[in-house]
Design an enzyme around this catalytic site. Structure first.
Site, short mmCIF file in Angstrom:
data_model
loop_
_atom_site.label_atom_id
_atom_site.label_comp_id
_atom_site.label_asym_id
_atom_site.label_seq_id
_atom_site.Cartn_x
_atom_site.Cartn_y
_atom_site.Cartn_z
N CYS A 65 43.42 35.49 39.20
CA CYS A 65 43.92 36.77 39.71
C CYS A 65 44.72 36.56 41.01
O CYS A 65 45.84 36.07 40.94
CB CYS A 65 42.78 37.75 39.87
SG CYS A 65 43.33 39.46 39.79
N HIS B 90 40.29 37.80 34.85
CA HIS B 90 39.08 37.17 35.41
C HIS B 90 38.24 36.59 34.26
O HIS B 90 37.31 37.25 33.79
CB HIS B 90 38.23 38.20 36.15
CG HIS B 90 38.81 38.66 37.44
ND1 HIS B 90 38.55 38.02 38.62
CD2 HIS B 90 39.64 39.69 37.73
CE1 HIS B 90 39.19 38.66 39.60
NE2 HIS B 90 39.86 39.66 39.08
N GLU C 93 35.94 34.54 34.27
CA GLU C 93 34.53 34.27 34.62
C GLU C 93 33.57 35.32 34.06
O GLU C 93 32.41 35.02 33.82
CB GLU C 93 34.36 34.15 36.14
CG GLU C 93 34.60 35.41 36.97
CD GLU C 93 36.04 35.59 37.41
OE1 GLU C 93 36.94 35.03 36.74
OE2 GLU C 93 36.28 36.30 38.41
N1 GLN Z 1 44.58 41.97 45.20
C1 GLN Z 1 45.24 41.57 44.02
C2 GLN Z 1 45.66 42.75 43.16
O1 GLN Z 1 45.22 43.85 43.34
C3 GLN Z 1 44.37 40.62 43.22
C4 GLN Z 1 43.13 41.27 42.70
C5 GLN Z 1 42.09 40.29 42.29
O2 GLN Z 1 42.17 39.10 42.60
N2 GLN Z 1 41.08 40.76 41.60
O3 GLN Z 1 46.47 42.60 42.27
#
Ligand code: GLN
Length: 552
Positions: free
Chosen positions: A368, A495, A497
């Site tokens: 992310c 994500h 995970e």
């Molecule tokens: N802050 C970033 C976004 O909103 C990444 C979010 C995250 O890593 N979950 O896109």
């Protein structure tokens, strides 16, 4: 057929869900397929029971009150005075019954057993309506349909290390005074409960000795289910609920996994470079996914926590020694992971980590925000756009490599997060990602973000060697990147995970561990050979570069 367990987690806090809570305070926010944001307990249930939960499986005080107040506003209570008892307590019971019927194990069948975790501590003001609701629930479903397991602590005190039963005696008393009579006690302690302690608890807490479970410290978490089995927990639960066993209990995989974890010898160091490194619960699912991948690759996982703000330049002036130490961890690691995150602190440090991993051919995996910083670094240092940034951090950047791309409104922040399962289509079979995902055309992973790689800049990035090997169905949202000519420089917008399970390590985490332990090319080649001769693959992954062999 496996009994489908259904966990539920009444959380006695007023927040509607964990989405707005700081990871510093509450550990990670766990994201479900349907976009529900729960606390980390939900992840433990999904992993241990191998189930897929929904947002409604997480009940909070906030959600219950919200539903009762909505009903009141609609006039559903027909002029009655709305009260905690019976209206809130009824709402809790109705909620449990409704959610208890949702299939969770992929068979599409209604679960037979529902686990209700009542969080908090008995006697708390916050949990009182939940305790009362469950007291009433016993009568709603009948005693043969309810097994109450009270979890308590048996501390060890004094120089002789005596196990103390008083806290358990007191909480059981409190529970009984509220009309809940525990069927079993699960006693958390450092060492196995002594026989005399068990007897004392049985006597004072009014439960047979074989209904008292000693949940003592063990060498790894996968031994806990074995601990419960050894003490016959399943037999007591089944006889209380009048369930007949349909098949012999087979926990060989759990045994093998627990034994194998303890026997791992060769270390693999992964530097986890983030911001919430003070509280490892903030990255619980990331840690679990790394562990699942470590077992699969036969390596003993060592996580080196790196707070990336300490890698940045101003910090080197304040504390040059610490700055050098932390860079030492990054450089010595076998692999680097930058997990998800929000806000600007530590971002420049993450970008420096990406530069280091990219130019030194160190295995890198970004999740992310970890993908966003990799793209920003590439834009700055490879494409020569020194001021490239994410609009999240620098609204006015002339080169927005990462932009605000909500699925809905572009003007409102609330509810604009891209949350839950979304599909990724692989753009080529010729990528590490495709091989790790075993050449499926597409897969679903969970998301939680607002910002994304700027699609307008993608052709330029591609020309310079950054590959976009996974995209969403529209082709506009970038999901996975890989770097040409690097052993493992992979990052994803989702994500992964959250869907990693013991025995089914998440593919891209597996890739990082394989690369970090020098087994990736063997695995990838082996996989190609294997799939030719097998014509496909199963869910389990090969250990230690032995493609196709069964693993735990
Ligand atoms: N802050 C970033 C976004 O909103 C990444 C979010 C995250 O890593 N979950 O896109």
């Amino acid at each position: 057929p496996p009994p489908a367990g259904l966990p539920r987690s009444p959380d006695p806090y007023l927040n509607i869900d964990a989405g707005t809570m700081s990871p510093f305070e509450h550990g990670e926010v766990f994201v479900l397929d349907d976009g529900g944001e729960g606390d980390l307990d939900l992840g433990n249930y999904e992993r241990f029971l191998d189930v897929t939960l929904t947002r409604d499986h997480n009940i909070t005080t906030g959600k219950v009150y919200q539903s009762v107040i909505e009903k009141e506003r609609r006039g559903d209570y027909l002029g009655k005075t709305v009260q905690v008892v019976p209206h809130v307590t009824d709402a809790i019971q109705d909620w449990i019954e409704r959610v208890g019927a949702i299939p969770v194990d992929g068979t599409g069948r209604r679960p037979e057993v529902c686990i209700i975790e009542l969080g908090g501590t008995v006697g708390d003001i916050e949990s009182a309506p939940f305790v009362e609701a469950l007291r009433q629930f016993q009568f709603r479903v009948g005693p043969e349909n309810m097994c109450v397991i009270h979890v308590s602590l048996v501390p060890v005190l004094g120089s002789v290390g005596e196990q103390k039963t008083k806290p358990t005696q007191h909480t059981v008393q409190t529970l009984r005074s509220l009309g809940m009579y525990p069927t079993m006690l699960a006693c958390r302690s450092q060492s196995m409960l002594e026989g005399s302690v068990r007897e004392k608890l049985a006597l004072f807490c009014h439960v047979p000795t074989d209904h008292i479970l000693s949940i003592h410290d063990v060498s790894n978490i996968w031994r806990v289910p074995l601990l419960l089995r050894d003490q016959g927990a399943h037999r007591v639960i089944m006889s209380t609920l009048k369930l007949a066993p349909r098949q012999p209990l087979d926990m060989r995989r759990w045994e093998a996994r627990a034994d194998r974890w303890d026997a791992l010898e060769e270390d693999v160091h992964i530097a986890v470079c983030g911001k919430y490194t003070g509280l490892s619960d903030s990255y619980l699912s990331v840690i679990k996914a790394l562990q699942h991948a470590a077992i699969a690759t036969n390596r003993r996982l060592v996580i080196d926590w790196v707070d990336t703000s300490e890698l940045e330049l101003p910090f080197s002036d304040v504390n040059p020694q610490r700055h050098a130490e932390v860079w030492g961890l990054v450089k010595a690691a076998d692999g680097i992971l930058v997990p998800g995150g929000f806000g600007g602190r530590g971002t420049e440090g993450k970008i420096l980590v990406c530069e280091y991993a990219r130019t030194n051919k160190k295995p890198y995996f970004g999740v992310c925000l970890g993908m966003q910083v990799a793209v920003i670094e590439f834009a700055r240092n490879v494409c020569g756009l020194a001021q490239a940034h994410s609009q999240e951090i620098d609204k006015a950047t002339p080169h927005p490599a990462v932009v605000f791309m909500p699925e809905g409104s572009r003007t409102h922040l609330g509810g604009t997060m891209r949350l839950g399962a979304r599909r990724t289509l692989l753009t080529t079979v010729d990528s590490i990602t495709a091989k790790l995902y075993q050449a499926m055309d597409s897969f679903d992973e969970r998301h939680r973000h607002r910002y994304e790689v700027n699609p307008d800049m993608v052709p330029m990035f591609e020309e310079k060697g950054l590959r976009f090997v996974g995209k969403d169905e529209t082709g506009v949202r970038m999901e996975v990147i890989e770097l040409t000519g690097h052993p493992y420089y992979v990052a994803c917008q989702f994500h992964p995970e959250f869907k990693s399970r013991p025995g089914k390590p998440s593919p891209l985490f597996l890739g990082l561990l394989l690369a970090a332990s020098g087994q990736l090319s063997q695995y990838v080649h082996g996989y190609v050979e294997e799939s030719r001769s097998r014509g496909g693959s199963g869910a389990d992954v090969a250990p230690a570069g032995m493609p196709g062999s069964p693993m735990m």
